[in-house]
Design an enzyme around this catalytic site. Sequence first.
Site, PDB file in Angstrom:
ATOM      1  N   CYS A   2      41.619  19.610  14.386  1.00 58.95           N
ATOM      2  CA  CYS A   2      42.653  20.520  13.898  1.00 58.95           C
ATOM      3  C   CYS A   2      43.621  20.937  15.001  1.00 58.95           C
ATOM      4  O   CYS A   2      43.273  20.899  16.176  1.00 58.95           O
ATOM      5  CB  CYS A   2      42.018  21.782  13.358  1.00 58.95           C
ATOM      6  SG  CYS A   2      40.635  21.519  12.274  1.00 58.95           S
ATOM      7  N   ARG A  27      46.477  14.497  16.758  1.00 58.35           N
ATOM      8  CA  ARG A  27      45.084  14.939  16.837  1.00 58.35           C
ATOM      9  C   ARG A  27      44.309  14.590  15.565  1.00 58.35           C
ATOM     10  O   ARG A  27      43.093  14.606  15.569  1.00 58.35           O
ATOM     11  CB  ARG A  27      45.033  16.454  17.062  1.00 58.35           C
ATOM     12  CG  ARG A  27      45.554  16.877  18.402  1.00 58.35           C
ATOM     13  CD  ARG A  27      45.711  18.377  18.469  1.00 58.35           C
ATOM     14  NE  ARG A  27      44.454  19.079  18.384  1.00 58.35           N
ATOM     15  CZ  ARG A  27      43.755  19.499  19.425  1.00 58.35           C
ATOM     16  NH1 ARG A  27      44.200  19.285  20.631  1.00 58.35           N
ATOM     17  NH2 ARG A  27      42.620  20.145  19.268  1.00 58.35           N
ATOM     18  N   TRP A  74      41.621  19.253   9.945  1.00 56.78           N
ATOM     19  CA  TRP A  74      40.815  18.025   9.844  1.00 56.78           C
ATOM     20  C   TRP A  74      39.494  18.479   9.251  1.00 56.78           C
ATOM     21  O   TRP A  74      38.729  19.187   9.898  1.00 56.78           O
ATOM     22  CB  TRP A  74      40.649  17.445  11.249  1.00 56.78           C
ATOM     23  CG  TRP A  74      40.070  16.081  11.317  1.00 56.78           C
ATOM     24  CD1 TRP A  74      40.732  14.898  11.162  1.00 56.78           C
ATOM     25  CD2 TRP A  74      38.706  15.740  11.628  1.00 56.78           C
ATOM     26  NE1 TRP A  74      39.870  13.850  11.347  1.00 56.78           N
ATOM     27  CE2 TRP A  74      38.623  14.335  11.622  1.00 56.78           C
ATOM     28  CE3 TRP A  74      37.553  16.467  11.900  1.00 56.78           C
ATOM     29  CZ2 TRP A  74      37.441  13.643  11.885  1.00 56.78           C
ATOM     30  CZ3 TRP A  74      36.368  15.790  12.152  1.00 56.78           C
ATOM     31  CH2 TRP A  74      36.334  14.395  12.141  1.00 56.78           C
ATOM     32  N   ASN A  98      40.242  26.541  14.709  1.00 55.52           N
ATOM     33  CA  ASN A  98      39.694  25.223  15.079  1.00 55.52           C
ATOM     34  C   ASN A  98      38.254  25.439  15.490  1.00 55.52           C
ATOM     35  O   ASN A  98      37.959  26.425  16.174  1.00 55.52           O
ATOM     36  CB  ASN A  98      40.424  24.634  16.293  1.00 55.52           C
ATOM     37  CG  ASN A  98      41.810  24.153  15.945  1.00 55.52           C
ATOM     38  OD1 ASN A  98      42.232  24.238  14.799  1.00 55.52           O
ATOM     39  ND2 ASN A  98      42.516  23.666  16.950  1.00 55.52           N
ATOM     40  N   GLY A  99      37.401  24.470  15.133  1.00 60.73           N
ATOM     41  CA  GLY A  99      36.006  24.581  15.550  1.00 60.73           C
ATOM     42  C   GLY A  99      35.090  24.690  14.355  1.00 60.73           C
ATOM     43  O   GLY A  99      35.500  24.431  13.216  1.00 60.73           O
ATOM     44  N   GLU A 483      35.737  -2.547  24.600  1.00 58.76           N
ATOM     45  CA  GLU A 483      36.961  -1.785  24.392  1.00 58.76           C
ATOM     46  C   GLU A 483      37.881  -2.511  23.397  1.00 58.76           C
ATOM     47  O   GLU A 483      38.485  -1.879  22.526  1.00 58.76           O
ATOM     48  CB  GLU A 483      37.649  -1.545  25.742  1.00 58.76           C
ATOM     49  CG  GLU A 483      38.975  -0.837  25.695  1.00 58.76           C
ATOM     50  CD  GLU A 483      38.951   0.514  24.997  1.00 58.76           C
ATOM     51  OE1 GLU A 483      37.878   1.017  24.642  1.00 58.76           O
ATOM     52  OE2 GLU A 483      40.045   1.048  24.760  1.00 58.76           O
ATOM     53  N   LYS A 487      39.161  -0.858  19.862  1.00 58.27           N
ATOM     54  CA  LYS A 487      40.594  -0.702  19.541  1.00 58.27           C
ATOM     55  C   LYS A 487      40.884  -1.312  18.180  1.00 58.27           C
ATOM     56  O   LYS A 487      41.569  -0.728  17.352  1.00 58.27           O
ATOM     57  CB  LYS A 487      41.490  -1.394  20.584  1.00 58.27           C
ATOM     58  CG  LYS A 487      41.621  -0.720  21.909  1.00 58.27           C
ATOM     59  CD  LYS A 487      42.521   0.496  21.909  1.00 58.27           C
ATOM     60  CE  LYS A 487      41.728   1.740  21.672  1.00 58.27           C
ATOM     61  NZ  LYS A 487      41.102   2.381  22.783  1.00 58.27           N
ATOM     62  N   GLU A 490      39.376   0.745  15.233  1.00 60.00           N
ATOM     63  CA  GLU A 490      39.908   2.071  14.917  1.00 60.00           C
ATOM     64  C   GLU A 490      41.306   2.051  14.333  1.00 60.00           C
ATOM     65  O   GLU A 490      41.619   2.874  13.499  1.00 60.00           O
ATOM     66  CB  GLU A 490      39.791   3.037  16.095  1.00 60.00           C
ATOM     67  CG  GLU A 490      40.521   2.648  17.323  1.00 60.00           C
ATOM     68  CD  GLU A 490      40.261   3.630  18.473  1.00 60.00           C
ATOM     69  OE1 GLU A 490      39.813   4.757  18.249  1.00 60.00           O
ATOM     70  OE2 GLU A 490      40.531   3.244  19.614  1.00 60.00           O
ATOM     71  N   HIS A 506      21.183 -13.781  20.837  1.00 59.71           N
ATOM     72  CA  HIS A 506      20.113 -12.898  20.370  1.00 59.71           C
ATOM     73  C   HIS A 506      20.491 -12.168  19.088  1.00 59.71           C
ATOM     74  O   HIS A 506      19.939 -11.112  18.801  1.00 59.71           O
ATOM     75  CB  HIS A 506      19.754 -11.892  21.468  1.00 59.71           C
ATOM     76  CG  HIS A 506      19.324 -12.557  22.730  1.00 59.71           C
ATOM     77  ND1 HIS A 506      18.112 -13.175  22.858  1.00 59.71           N
ATOM     78  CD2 HIS A 506      19.964 -12.758  23.898  1.00 59.71           C
ATOM     79  CE1 HIS A 506      18.015 -13.716  24.069  1.00 59.71           C
ATOM     80  NE2 HIS A 506      19.137 -13.466  24.716  1.00 59.71           N
ATOM     81  N   LYS A 605      42.240  12.774  17.810  1.00 60.07           N
ATOM     82  CA  LYS A 605      42.465  12.461  19.223  1.00 60.07           C
ATOM     83  C   LYS A 605      41.456  13.174  20.110  1.00 60.07           C
ATOM     84  O   LYS A 605      40.941  12.604  21.063  1.00 60.07           O
ATOM     85  CB  LYS A 605      43.891  12.873  19.600  1.00 60.07           C
ATOM     86  CG  LYS A 605      44.276  12.583  21.042  1.00 60.07           C
ATOM     87  CD  LYS A 605      44.513  11.100  21.258  1.00 60.07           C
ATOM     88  CE  LYS A 605      44.815  10.744  22.693  1.00 60.07           C
ATOM     89  NZ  LYS A 605      44.552   9.315  22.955  1.00 60.07           N
TER      90      LYS A 605
HETATM   91  C1  F6R Z   1      39.463   5.555  21.234  1.00 63.42           C
HETATM   92  C2  F6R Z   1      39.494   6.882  21.772  1.00 63.42           C
HETATM   93  C3  F6R Z   1      38.249   7.695  21.687  1.00 63.42           C
HETATM   94  C4  F6R Z   1      38.129   8.608  22.906  1.00 63.42           C
HETATM   95  C5  F6R Z   1      36.919   9.530  22.760  1.00 63.42           C
HETATM   96  C6  F6R Z   1      36.726  10.385  23.981  1.00 63.42           C
HETATM   97  O1  F6R Z   1      40.671   4.907  21.414  1.00 63.42           O
HETATM   98  O2  F6R Z   1      40.483   7.333  22.250  1.00 63.42           O
HETATM   99  O3  F6R Z   1      37.119   6.881  21.548  1.00 63.42           O
HETATM  100  O4  F6R Z   1      38.002   7.813  24.048  1.00 63.42           O
HETATM  101  O5  F6R Z   1      37.085  10.342  21.644  1.00 63.42           O
HETATM  102  O6  F6R Z   1      37.846  11.174  24.208  1.00 63.42           O
HETATM  103  P1  F6R Z   1      38.158  11.800  25.632  1.00 63.42           P
HETATM  104  O7  F6R Z   1      38.460  10.671  26.553  1.00 63.42           O
HETATM  105  O8  F6R Z   1      39.312  12.712  25.408  1.00 63.42           O
HETATM  106  O9  F6R Z   1      36.912  12.518  26.040  1.00 63.42           O
END
Ligand code: F6R
Length: 610
Positions: A2, A27, A74, A98-99, A483, A487, A490, A506, A605
Amino acid sequence: MCGIVGHVGDEQATPILLDGLRRLEYRGYDSAGLAVHARDGIEIVRAVGKLRNLEKALLQEGLPGKVGIGHTRWATHGRPSEVNAHPHVAGPVAVVHNGIIENHLELRSELEASGFTMSSDTDTEIIAHLVHRETKEGHDLATAIRRSLEHVEGAYAIAVLSESEPDRIVVAKNASPLVIGVSQGATYCASDIPALLPYTNQMVFMEDGELAVLEAEGFTLTKLDGTEVSRRPRSISWSPVMAEKDGYKHFMLKEIFEQPRALEDTLRGRLDRENADIATPEIGLSDEDAKSIRRVILLACGTSHHATIAGRYWIEELAKVPAITELASEFRGRDAVVGEGDLVIAVSQSGETIDTLMAAKEAKKRGAKVLAIANVNGSAIPRMSDASFYTHAGPEIGVASTKCFITQLANLLMFSIWLGRRRGAIDNAQAGELVEGLARIPQVIGERLRITHLTISDIVRDFADARDVLFLGRGLGYAMALEGALKLKEISYVHAEGYAAGEMKHGPIALLDARVPVIVLMPKDRHYERVSSNLQEARAREARIVGVTVAGDTQGQALCERFVEVAETSEALSPFVMVVPLQLYAYCVADHKGTDVDQPRNLAKTVTVE
Ligand code: F6R
């Protein structure tokens, strides 16, 4: 997660609140709303879905007034709906939050038993009723909030209005981020810095257990028990333009193209080329500390976790210190053996991820030293750490992390060189090569970005419809394979797995057939021959191979249906060049499919709830 924005000042609040919420869209959210002190009391407008729905509702309703709060929600408790959207109102009180309030069920029954009626399924509405109950007792808003929060367990950042105090907003926080922005004639609050950048760069980061009263002329900050706190605003160096798309179709694409600049900014002043060393006074660890570390534990989530896997390999290789990496959520969920002699490196773009924060706190409590690698200055993880080593990627708006990931890699490699030098594990010549190589990396990446984008756009035409994709690599390439898969998952919603190439036999090999693209990372490193054999095994199952190969590797390229070239680097530097085509692959598939690249469904985010 949020987003919160608040404004009190001489200007009309609604356009500022909407603009702030737009800047927090990244976010992640599913509904939004505003509350403004209008002439005849507080007025509220809320809407489900994107901000344009809220804007439409505002066109009908209008919302004049100079003091207001806004929120993007959210959903956690209660589905996305107008009734569950914030602000929540009880009597003269309006709250955004938020929270998560952990004891909300208990509080709800208590309030209902004493005659309060709830109109939503949210935990937030409970705060509104608690505050209302206290104002009915004759307390002013700040006192009413203090008294209410005594009953509340959990994480919160709240901003509250009361009809009886129309010239102020009262905010409070515990575990969820909140900043106060200060300018001439106006005071703001927000859950994240970019919301306020067009209005001020003077920001105060609130600490857990604090409450602030915001008025046009300034703010007063106190602890929840009323003790005064004096904290001067810090100047934030990010500019509003940094948080704009700048002609790119998406923030993610802009941020991929910004990587050379982000790396330059992160490396600047830290590469001591003369002494083949890393000059990082701000690491905050002494040479003695470096010598006394028995073990490094790297903690992070998601993409940042993938950076730590590369970090672990570098630390062991270059500093010869045992290193482990663990998902922060797993680390904190078990009784991990950690204590004196351990250096915990907590890696987080936002510096606010709850699992990383709590895991690092737990480790610190048990005697470990904590070093934060974060991108947001003054965020919670650096604040609780013994030392901080910031990345300088600038604000990252795309939910899928790209430029922050690559700068995390830079910091982890710099840290490994720094540690290796202090422990005598690498000599001048080896350190010199690494430092020189790192200094060239921004240019090396920059030179190929356009051609890589073009090549990948072309490859993606043939592969975008695949339902499953496998990414294979060994060593540092394994971290990049993880990674690449994350990407793709998501932002394009394609099922993808990153696998250590040696593990393919395996299990995942059973998935392979002519419909499955296998993206193979083939840097010219010590693993090259073995990765080529794994590639052959996949080919023998008719999988479609896309190679990420170094320029001129005709032998490797001959094994691939399609390939993209990256610059040849030393093994240690290969992750920097290998990850870029993977980011672009995910981007191009998502763009081809027309998904919401910058705000993928269900993702946030900054994950500040558990
Ligand atoms: C994926 C992504 C998330 C963040 C994760 C940790 O592209 O951005 O997987 O890496 O939520 O976030 P931070 O780095 O802010 O702790």
